[in-house]
Design an enzyme around this catalytic site. Structure first.
Site, PDB file in Angstrom:
ATOM      1  N   LYS A   1      -4.009  10.146  30.747  1.00 33.86           N
ATOM      2  CA  LYS A   1      -4.372   8.850  31.290  1.00 33.86           C
ATOM      3  C   LYS A   1      -3.500   7.720  30.738  1.00 33.86           C
ATOM      4  CE  LYS A   1      -7.432   8.822  33.839  1.00 33.86           C
ATOM      5  NZ  LYS A   1      -7.592   9.219  35.278  1.00 33.86           N
TER       6      LYS A   1
HETATM    7  O1  P1T Z   1      -9.058  10.999  36.513  1.00 36.67           O
HETATM    8  P1  P1T Z   1      -8.258  12.256  36.755  1.00 36.67           P
HETATM    9  O2  P1T Z   1      -6.835  11.971  36.970  1.00 36.67           O
HETATM   10  O3  P1T Z   1      -8.852  13.110  37.798  1.00 36.67           O
HETATM   11  O4  P1T Z   1      -8.289  13.076  35.394  1.00 36.67           O
HETATM   12  C1  P1T Z   1      -9.446  13.762  35.018  1.00 36.67           C
HETATM   13  C2  P1T Z   1      -9.594  13.864  33.527  1.00 36.67           C
HETATM   14  C3  P1T Z   1      -9.523  15.108  32.936  1.00 36.67           C
HETATM   15  N1  P1T Z   1      -9.672  15.269  31.619  1.00 36.67           N
HETATM   16  C4  P1T Z   1      -9.891  14.221  30.820  1.00 36.67           C
HETATM   17  C5  P1T Z   1     -10.082  14.468  29.359  1.00 36.67           C
HETATM   18  C6  P1T Z   1      -9.967  12.925  31.339  1.00 36.67           C
HETATM   19  O5  P1T Z   1     -10.165  11.900  30.497  1.00 36.67           O
HETATM   20  C7  P1T Z   1      -9.851  12.741  32.727  1.00 36.67           C
HETATM   21  C8  P1T Z   1     -10.061  11.408  33.370  1.00 36.67           C
HETATM   22  N2  P1T Z   1     -10.445  10.368  32.537  1.00 36.67           N
HETATM   23  C9  P1T Z   1     -10.938   9.190  33.000  1.00 36.67           C
HETATM   24  C10 P1T Z   1     -11.318   9.005  34.259  1.00 36.67           C
HETATM   25  C11 P1T Z   1     -11.044   8.114  32.011  1.00 36.67           C
HETATM   26  O6  P1T Z   1     -11.566   7.041  32.330  1.00 36.67           O
HETATM   27  O7  P1T Z   1     -10.594   8.332  30.878  1.00 36.67           O
END
Ligand code: P1T
Length: 538
Positions: free
Chosen positions: A93
């Site tokens: 992220k």
């Molecule tokens: O949001 P996305 O690109 O689908 O990623 C999913 C995801 C997977 N694993 C972890 C540890 C994550 O933190 C996330 C997504 N995180 C958020 C949406 C956030 O606000 O940190």
């Protein structure tokens, strides 16, 4: 007889083990090749150039082959992990944190001194807070209670202000992290929600970055791509580029935890629909705008226990220091990659680092408490003393005392003092236990000003308490006391509502507190009259 002449080894081309480097020759990937086709593990890789700030160390993450897992799960294909925990802030992220901030700067929306507000499960918050710290913005993060304290400490250290919200709040409820962020945005001048759920920069960071890197690192061959979905930015952005370049030769697999409702068809979400789950970062109770479900060929539902155990397995066998959603993606990838043949490649996204879960899935005690046990990596502690097979019901359990949520801190202090307890369970109006007020929690909250004597006890609840049943063994209880000072003794009660009597269809099972047991109760029992060594016994 003349001795055969041996050529003196050149110190500059021979390693300690006698492996020779092909003089100064660098391969296309930057590694210096050794003779016999090996590469050194002692870093001759061209380092990245000097950087003005650590924000330049976002992206260009390693793609690592997981041969141990290939073998263990009997895969014919190659299994590759895209290790996003090597980003500057520790997760995938960071890519969108930087992208959304830079896009907002370029459009003139974000100006020096402005405040960035974001509802997040933590990692986007860390990515944004990292940018804010370096670029000089203020940063406010709204984060559900479920997310780890490790993320909170990193956010605090980066200077972000944090608001925790109830995990169980639906996304559109007034007390959700999303609603709170909107309220703060309305109140704080020059504040902006960059909004990862709808910001095009989220999927674009992966379309332009993550996907291009994967194509480069695999020589343009990706037969299967597996990623967990939270906002869906990763899978949509990367999936779009892979589909454009590779068409249907690349199968995109979306991983959604049981409890979430992102998967298609919707019947896949039936098991544990909208119930809580442990893994952080993936799954939602609404469909984010940036998630393009058309791009996903197959949805698969992950399970908490399998995810956490896979995370530990990846650490133990492949040395990949990754987090729980990595375990979710990999535990599903090894099932779906079975359909691939030798020479084909499956790429799995590992979004964040074990750093976020040091007191959670990295702790054996935590894993055992959650029931995430495989009797291989995580084994339950066995106690063998004479007392271990006795039951919780053999302990002297004091008459239960509970209080309701509307009692004030002052009232709870009086009660604890008068009754001689140092903790008391708090129940809601349905009689369900919502937490425990303890002397320790009230002290910490009152002294730091986070609650006042007139606050409701719900403001200083200890929520991660353990429940045991009367029939549980004292050995199991001792396992809990290894790291927790007390446990609630609960009995199940079946509750029929007016419309369910007869049919029994709407009968609900409720857990009712019948007492609290603490370490001293167990110690008293072991050293008391029933002890084999006790003089009372003789
Ligand atoms: O949001 P996305 O690109 O689908 O990623 C999913 C995801 C997977 N694993 C972890 C540890 C994550 O933190 C996330 C997504 N995180 C958020 C949406 C956030 O606000 O940190």
């Amino acid at each position: 007889m003349a001795k055969a002449k041996r050529a003196a080894p050149s110190p500059s081309t021979t390693s300690a083990k006698g492996w020779k480097r092909t003089k100064g020759e660098k391969s296309s990937d930057g590694w210096v090749k050794l003779s016999k086709g090996r590469t050194t593990s002692t870093s001759v890789k061209a380092p990245p150039g000097p950087m003005n700030t650590v924000l330049e160390h976002i992206g260009n993450t390693p793609l690592v082959r997981c041969m141990k897992l290939e073998k263990e799960y009997g895969l014919d294909c190659e299994l590759w992990a895209k290790c996003e925990f090597y980003n500057a802030g520790g997760s995938i992220k960071d890519r969108i944190g930087r992208r959304m901030v830079e896009d907002a700067e370029a459009s003139g929306r974000l100006k020096p001194g402005d405040t960035i507000i974001e509802p997040t499960s933590g990692n986007t918050g860390i990515g944004l807070a990292l940018c804010a710290a370096i670029k000089g913005y203020k940063c406010i993060i709204c984060l559900p209670e479920k997310m780890s304290n490790e993320k909170v400490y990193v956010l605090q250290a980066l200077g972000a202000q944090i608001y925790r919200t109830p995990t169980e709040a639906a996304w559109d409820a007034p007390d959700s992290h999303i609603s709170l962020a909107k309220r703060l945005n309305a109140e704080i001048p020059n504040s902006h929600i960059l909004d990862q759920y709808a910001n095009p920069g989220n999927p674009l960071a992966h379309y332009d970055g993550t996907a291009e890197e994967i194509l480069d690192q695999t020589g343009g061959q990706v037969d299967m791509f597996v990623a967990g979905a939270g906002t869906g930015g990763t899978i949509s952005g990367t999936g779009k580029k892979l589909k454009e370049r590779l068409g249907d030769s690349c199968t995109v697999v979306g991983v959604d935890p049981k409890g979430s409702i992102l998967a298609v068809p919707d019947c896949l979400n039936d098991e544990n629909r909208l119930e809580g789950y442990t893994v952080e970062g993936i799954g939602y109770d609404f469909i984010p705008d940036v998630l393009d479900r058309e791009l996903i060929d197959v949805w698969t539902k992950s399970d908490d226990a399998a995810s956490m155990l896979m995370m530990r397995k990846m650490i133990r066998t492949e040395g990949l220091l990754c987090g729980g959603s990595c375990g979710a993606a990999m535990s599903e990838a090894v099932k779906h990659a079975k359909s691939l043949k030798a020479g084909q490649k499956c790429v799995v996204i590992l979004p964040d680092s074990v750093r976020n879960y040091m007191t959670k899935a990295l702790s054996d005690n935590w894993m055992i408490d959650q029931g995430f046990i495989d009797n291989d990596l995580i084994q339950k502690k066995e106690f063998t003393g004479w007392w271990a097979t006795k039951k919780v019901s053999d302990l002297e359990i004091k008459t239960p005392l509970t209080i309701t949520e509307d009692v004030t801190v002052r009232g709870a202090v009086d009660l604890l003092k008068n009754e001689g307890f140092d903790m008391v369970p708090v129940v809601n109006n349905k009689g369900d236990v919502v937490g425990v007020v303890t002397e320790g929690n009230m002290t910490a909250r009152l002294l730091s000003g986070r609650c006042t004597p007139d606050s409701q006890v719900t403001e200083c609840l200890y929520k991660s308490f353990h429940k045991v049943k009367l029939g549980e063994s004292l050995g199991a209880l001792a396992g809990i006391f290894d790291h927790e000072p007390f446990a609630l003794v609960c009995t199940d009660q079946r509750l029929f509502s007016a419309d369910s009597v007869g049919g029994g269809k709407n009968c609900k099972t409720r857990s009712v507190v019948s007492g609290i047991v603490s370490r001293i109760d167990l110690l008293e029992f072991i050293s008391g009259a029933d002890s084999p060594g006790s003089p009372m016994k003789k």
